[in-house]
Write a protein that holds these residues in place. Structure first.
Motif, PDB file in Angstrom:
ATOM      1  N   THR A 115      -3.526  45.698 -36.857  1.00 36.30           N
ATOM      2  CA  THR A 115      -3.068  46.488 -38.325  1.00 36.30           C
ATOM      3  C   THR A 115      -1.400  47.188 -37.979  1.00 36.30           C
ATOM      4  O   THR A 115      -1.503  46.730 -39.305  1.00 36.30           O
ATOM      5  N   GLY A 116      -0.662  47.165 -36.947  1.00 38.49           N
ATOM      6  CA  GLY A 116       0.526  47.281 -37.069  1.00 38.49           C
ATOM      7  C   GLY A 116       0.536  48.412 -37.401  1.00 38.49           C
ATOM      8  O   GLY A 116       2.197  49.037 -36.907  1.00 38.49           O
TER       9      GLY A 116
ATOM     10  N   GLY B  25      -4.106  36.958 -34.539  1.00 36.47           N
ATOM     11  CA  GLY B  25      -4.365  37.745 -34.324  1.00 36.47           C
ATOM     12  C   GLY B  25      -5.949  37.891 -33.877  1.00 36.47           C
ATOM     13  O   GLY B  25      -6.440  39.061 -33.982  1.00 36.47           O
ATOM     14  N   SER B  26      -6.475  36.404 -34.011  1.00 32.96           N
ATOM     15  CA  SER B  26      -7.790  36.453 -32.734  1.00 32.96           C
ATOM     16  C   SER B  26      -7.447  36.082 -31.228  1.00 32.96           C
ATOM     17  O   SER B  26      -8.992  36.239 -30.588  1.00 32.96           O
ATOM     18  N   TYR B  27      -6.218  36.544 -30.851  1.00 35.95           N
ATOM     19  CA  TYR B  27      -5.842  37.000 -29.117  1.00 35.95           C
ATOM     20  C   TYR B  27      -5.016  37.608 -28.870  1.00 35.95           C
ATOM     21  O   TYR B  27      -4.055  37.719 -29.348  1.00 35.95           O
TER      22      TYR B  27
ATOM     23  N   ALA C 120     -10.981  48.364 -36.548  1.00 37.19           N
ATOM     24  CA  ALA C 120      -9.486  48.185 -37.050  1.00 37.19           C
ATOM     25  C   ALA C 120     -10.553  46.914 -38.347  1.00 37.19           C
ATOM     26  O   ALA C 120      -9.626  46.671 -39.320  1.00 37.19           O
ATOM     27  N   ARG C 121     -11.133  46.212 -37.325  1.00 28.28           N
ATOM     28  CA  ARG C 121     -11.712  44.407 -37.859  1.00 28.28           C
ATOM     29  C   ARG C 121     -12.816  44.974 -38.149  1.00 28.28           C
ATOM     30  O   ARG C 121     -13.471  43.976 -36.897  1.00 28.28           O
ATOM     31  N   PRO C 122     -13.397  45.974 -38.501  1.00 26.83           N
ATOM     32  CA  PRO C 122     -15.199  45.615 -38.787  1.00 26.83           C
ATOM     33  C   PRO C 122     -15.652  44.444 -38.679  1.00 26.83           C
ATOM     34  O   PRO C 122     -17.242  44.723 -38.233  1.00 26.83           O
TER      35      PRO C 122
END
Length: 529
Positions: free
Chosen positions: A20-21, A377-379, A400-402
């Motif tokens: 998310t930063g 963002g996938s790694y 963060a990314r459910p």
């Protein structure tokens, strides 16, 4: 989120921030909690990920003078002379809250520092008497982010952008080396655009994030040694260690441009990589400006040259792909599944939006070479040297990314160090189903490799005793996860691996965390390509 161990709390906050930063606050217990959190701060500091670490302090009054005075034996034992020294090398800012009424200003200050480029951890200590203070709410001022926000890096001047564009047009073999540019989605997009418009050969060296789509024609793998010979222009973009010093294969005439949020590496006492142009700035902004300058100067002859570069890169990719295909076609044997094959099987089952957290260490190259990633963002991985981060970072990424599946790939040595009971306790309590793959080669293979590099004919090599074996008669890491309600299974037969992976992904769909214990061969995998 209540975490049974500080290692999980800090790295979980880091995983959330990586997605998310946005920094999260971690509250720990005085000096002992700070000490347990220090390894996590090291990792997040090195990967430039913000976190707010808050630690209590032993009461400063001894005889009941104030509410919160010392009333326990441990208050004397947990009062070091310099509590911040436990974390000082790995924080950007430290402060001791002296009075409670300005708490909002202090929090805004620490938040702004943590998020200012380069981002990183900050540390605040809280004496108990201060925490016990009371005041009227109308006495406390507010400090909005709009007025006290972080300081960010910018781009470069038109003149500098034009000079870089001119060098790109004049170069015969331009090469890019990057590691953590991918913390910004915009930077990933700008690198891809410039790489295709200029025919750049891009290498991710020890990638912390996904910096370029792995299926891009310009992606040349992960080993700078394969592309540096013959390079006449090298762009170092957000990278700490572009190559190892003794592997420097650059020609003396090669021109090096370094664009980085921290090109001087102010927190590394020694850093021995020469560059002719150093720019402290945001890679996304700089690459965008260089792209504009390049487009304004492009000619038909240059565009033809770019097409020739892209064809050469495509041919190199095809050759590299052949080598990797041969590596993953060797499944290994019963009790010694090949790491390349295991990662290939996992890759076949993953989706582009799934998040891979890589802590395979000795087999990290198998993950990079055989698990395709294309979505920013996938790694994620760690830029630091502290092992045991991946489980908690996977939890933070999932929080963060459910909607995304999160896969942690870890070696058995790092799994021991990752406080796994705390990881799966949080996964169960917070309903955060993560998929853990333990690549078990029965020890710290990196320790053996490091010893052999320095002393190839030494006593350890002659006796084959490296103090790195962790194997025992019974090792069932899956049982650790199962103790906290996760789906667990061990696989030592390569023929059974694909079906086992499908069962594990199905468990995630039912809300269960899952751990797959894979017995891999105790031998060097094919290495980076």
């Amino acid at each position: 989120v209540l975490c049974p161990h500080e290692n999980v709390a800090v790295h979980m906050a880091g995983g959330f921030a990586a997605m998310t930063g946005r920094a999260q606050a971690v509250l720990v217990h005085v000096d002992v909690g700070s000490a347990n959190a220090a390894l996590g701060l090291h990792n997040l500091f090195r990967r430039r990920t913000p976190v707010l670490l808050l630690a209590g302090r032993a009461p400063v009054t001894l005889h009941g003078e104030l509410t919160g005075s010392r009333d326990h034996y441990v208050h004397y034992m947990q009062d070091p002379f310099d509590i911040a020294s436990l974390v000082r090398p790995f924080v950007k800012w430290e402060y001791d809250l002296a009075v409670g009424i300005n708490i909002k200003e202090v929090f805004r200050r620490m938040h702004a520092v943590a998020h200012s480029a380069p981002a990183g951890p900050v540390y605040l200590t809280l004496p108990r008497e201060v925490l016990a203070q009371e005041w009227a709410s109308d006495e406390v001022r507010s400090y909005p982010q709009a007025d006290y926000g972080p300081v960010l890096r910018g781009g470069c001047s038109p003149e500098v952008a034009a000079s870089i564009a001119a060098r790109l047009m004049a170069a015969e073999k331009p090469v890019v080396i990057t590691s953590y540019l991918g913390r910004s989605k915009d930077a990933v997009a700008q690198l891809e655009a410039l790489a295709h418009s200029a025919g750049l050969c891009v290498v991710e060296h020890n990638p912390v994030d996904l910096n370029l789509r792995r299926d891009s024609v310009c992606h040349a793998g992960f080993d700078p040694r394969k592309v540096l010979p013959g390079a006449d222009l090298v762009l170092l973009l957000d990278v700490d260690v572009p190559w190892l010093g003794h592997d420097n294969l650059l020609a003396p005439s090669a021109y090096v441009v370094h664009v980085d949020v921290d090109p001087i590496k102010r927190d590394l006492p020694m850093w021995g990589f020469a560059s002719h142009l150093r720019l402290e700035g945001d890679c996304a902004a700089v690459l965008r400006e260089v792209g504009v300058a390049l487009a304004a100067r492009s000619t038909a002859a240059f565009e033809q040259q770019v097409q020739e570069r892209l064809l050469a890169l495509q041919a190199a990719r095809a050759e590299r792909g052949e080598r990797l295909a041969q590596a993953r076609a060797r499944p290994g044997k019963h009790g010694a599944i090949a790491a390349d094959y295991a990662c290939h099987c996992l890759n076949h089952a993953l989706q582009p939006e799934d998040i891979v957290v890589n802590e395979a260490v000795r087999n990290a190259g198998a993950v990079l070479n055989h698990i395709d990633r294309s979505v920013p963002g996938s790694y994620i991985s760690s830029a630091g040297g502290g092992l045991g981060y991946s489980g908690a970072m996977a939890l933070g990424a999932k929080l963060a990314r459910p909607q995304s599946r999160v896969v942690q790939i870890v070696g058995d040595g790092s799994f021991h160090l990752g406080t796994p009971t705390s990881v799966y306790a949080v996964a169960q309590e917070q309903a955060l189903p993560i998929f853990t793959v333990v690549l078990d080669n029965a020890g710290w293979a990196a320790v053996r490799n490091a010893t052999e590099l320095v002393y190839p004919q030494g006593a350890a090599a002659r006796s084959m005793r490296f103090q790195s074996k962790l194997g025992g008669p019974v090792r069932r890491f899956d049982a650790v996860a199962a103790a906290f309600g996760a789906h667990g299974e061990a696989v030592d037969d390569p023929d059974q691996l694909p079906d086992a992976i499908e069962r594990y992904l199905a468990a995630l769909e039912h809300g269960l965390a899952a751990l797959l214990h894979v017995a891999i061969g105790d031998h060097a995998q094919e290495g980076l390509s």
